[in-house]
Scaffold this motif. Structure first.
Motif: not given
Ligand code: NAP
Ligand code: F7E
Length: 341
Positions: A9-12, A32, A61-62, A83, A87, A98, A152, A156, A179, A182, A187
């Motif tokens: 459900t997140g950006q990536d 979730r 849930d993770m 993913l 974040s 958490y 955080y 990681k 990564l 991005h 976003r």
């Molecule tokens: P994001 O938009 O914040 O999405 C995070 C996702 O994780 C959402 O689907 C969220 O669900 C889910 N989530 C959070 N806690 C959870 C839990 N306890 N159980 C199950 N799902 C859970 O992040 P993103 O930008 O897409 O990034 C994707 C991943 O790459 C993340 O791990 C981030 O840390 C990592 N990352 C991101 C970047 C970047 O620049 N974007 C760079 C390097 C690494 P909900 O929608 O329900 O909240």
């Protein structure tokens, strides 16, 4: 091919699901339970009658290992993309336990679920440039030592090493994609780029008159999320599992992002931006700049969208949102009863 995506459900997650469905994958996504809808970024995929049978969403849930275990044994995916994480770096200082439970132990739970089902599943771990933190060399590559600066980033780093360890100890095909930042029109609105494009377009439409930010001097290597999900997939298509930096090789300050966005809208950001100490972090990551030459060489991957194109793409999308918001506001005013104005 069947992929299981946590964080769908997140950006990536949304860009990756689109990418995998287009490649003909069956995609299973972990979501979730929430009291309000949280599938806005993937509804267009889920509701498409042609795609629907190939995208399935399952609750989990993770923080719940037994649930992850039964899902993996039931789905039997060929590939897992991990993913999911809390974040937001600033929020991880407020919720360290958490953030580590979901972002670090969550990875371990998933790796254990994978190991115990004894299937040749490939595993992608969403590692982050935040692991370089207080950088010890510039640019940062796969051989640069880590120096995490937030709960955080520590989470990681733990996940990074667990993925390496499961690869070395159990022969699991596990890859870390390191990564760099991005962004995209999808976003989250509390990350600095989106916060800026959302506010600048609302200012342009007369819906807001101030934008409060923290450290404008921080420099990041900003790329486009749509480009980066391809790299995740490419890592799992290689003969050997490995770790790769994914970045553009250019770094810009928050200030430069403001220049680009407000300049494009023909506005001077100095008139609208105010500094609010609440947005400073207890320890900051000052400068990130990635060297993605290994990904270029081995994966034949390179970013397509430039910094300027990214900023403009985000502004254009947010301008649409702001215009719609203005229309709704104006309709609201016209239609409202006189006593409610
Ligand atoms: P994001 O938009 O914040 O999405 C995070 C996702 O994780 C959402 O689907 C969220 O669900 C889910 N989530 C959070 N806690 C959870 C839990 N306890 N159980 C199950 N799902 C859970 O992040 P993103 O930008 O897409 O990034 C994707 C991943 O790459 C993340 O791990 C981030 O840390 C990592 N990352 C991101 C970047 C970047 O620049 N974007 C760079 C390097 C690494 P909900 O929608 O329900 O909240
Ligand atoms: O901050 C500064 C802030 O929150 C970028 C996550 O996806 O990328 C992201 O982490 C910079 C920082 O991203 C505000 O202090 C100034 O220096 O957009 P951000 P991040 O912390 O770099 C990495 C690679 C990840 O892995 C993470 O998951 O901008 N900044 N003023 C601000 N940041 C925010 N959020 N809000 C401000 O008002």
């Amino acid at each position: 091919m069947k992929a299981f995506v946590t964080g769908i459900t997140g950006q990536d997650g949304s860009y990756l699901a689109e990418f995998l469905l287009a490649k003909g994958y069956d995609v299973w996504g972990l979501i979730r339970r929430s009291s309000s809808f949280n599938t806005g970024r993937i509804d267009h995929l889920y509701l498409d009658p042609h795609e629907q049978p190939r995208l399935r969403l399952v609750y989990g849930d993770m923080t719940d290992g037994s649930n992850l275990s039964s899902l993996i044994s039931e789905i039997k995916p060929d590939e897992i993309y991990n993913l999911a994480a809390q974040s937001h770096v600033r929020v991880s200082f407020d919720q360290p336990i958490y953030s580590v439970n979901a972002g670090a132990l969550g990875t371990l739970r998933l790796l254990e679920a994978l190991r115990s089902c004894n299937l040749p599943i490939k595993f992608y771990q969403a590692s982050s440039s935040e692991m370089y933190g207080k950088v010890v060399e510039t640019p940062q590559s796969e051989t640069t030592p880590f120096y995490p600066r937030s709960p955080y980033a520590c989470a990681k780093l733990y996940s990074y090493w667990q993925a390496v360890n499961y690869r070395e100890a159990y022969g699991i095909f596990a890859c870390n994609g390191i990564l760099f930042n991005h962004e995209s029109p999808r976003r989250g609105e509390t990350f600095v780029t989106r916060k800026i494009t959302r506010a600048a377009t609302r200012i342009k439409c007369g819906l807001q008159d101030r934008l409060y930010l923290g450290n404008l001097d921080a420099k990041r290597d900003w790329g486009f999320a749509g480009d980066y999900v391809e790299a995740m997939w490419l890592m799992l298509q290689q003969n050997q599992p490995d770790d790769y930096v994914i970045a553009t090789g250019q770094t810009r300050s928050v200030r430069e992002f403001l220049d680009e966005v407000f300049g494009y809208l023909d506005l001077d950001w100095n008139q609208y931006v105010r500094i609010d100490p609440r947005y400073f972090r207890p320890s900051e990551v000052d400068l990130l700049l990635g060297d993605a030459s290994k990904a270029r060489r081995v994966l034949n991957w390179q970013p397509r969208v430039s910094f300027e194109q990214l900023a403009r793409m985000m502004v254009d999308a947010d301008m649409e949102l702001a215009r719609r918001e203005r229309v709704i506001q104006n309709h609201g005013k016209e239609g409202a009863a006189p006593w409610s104005q």
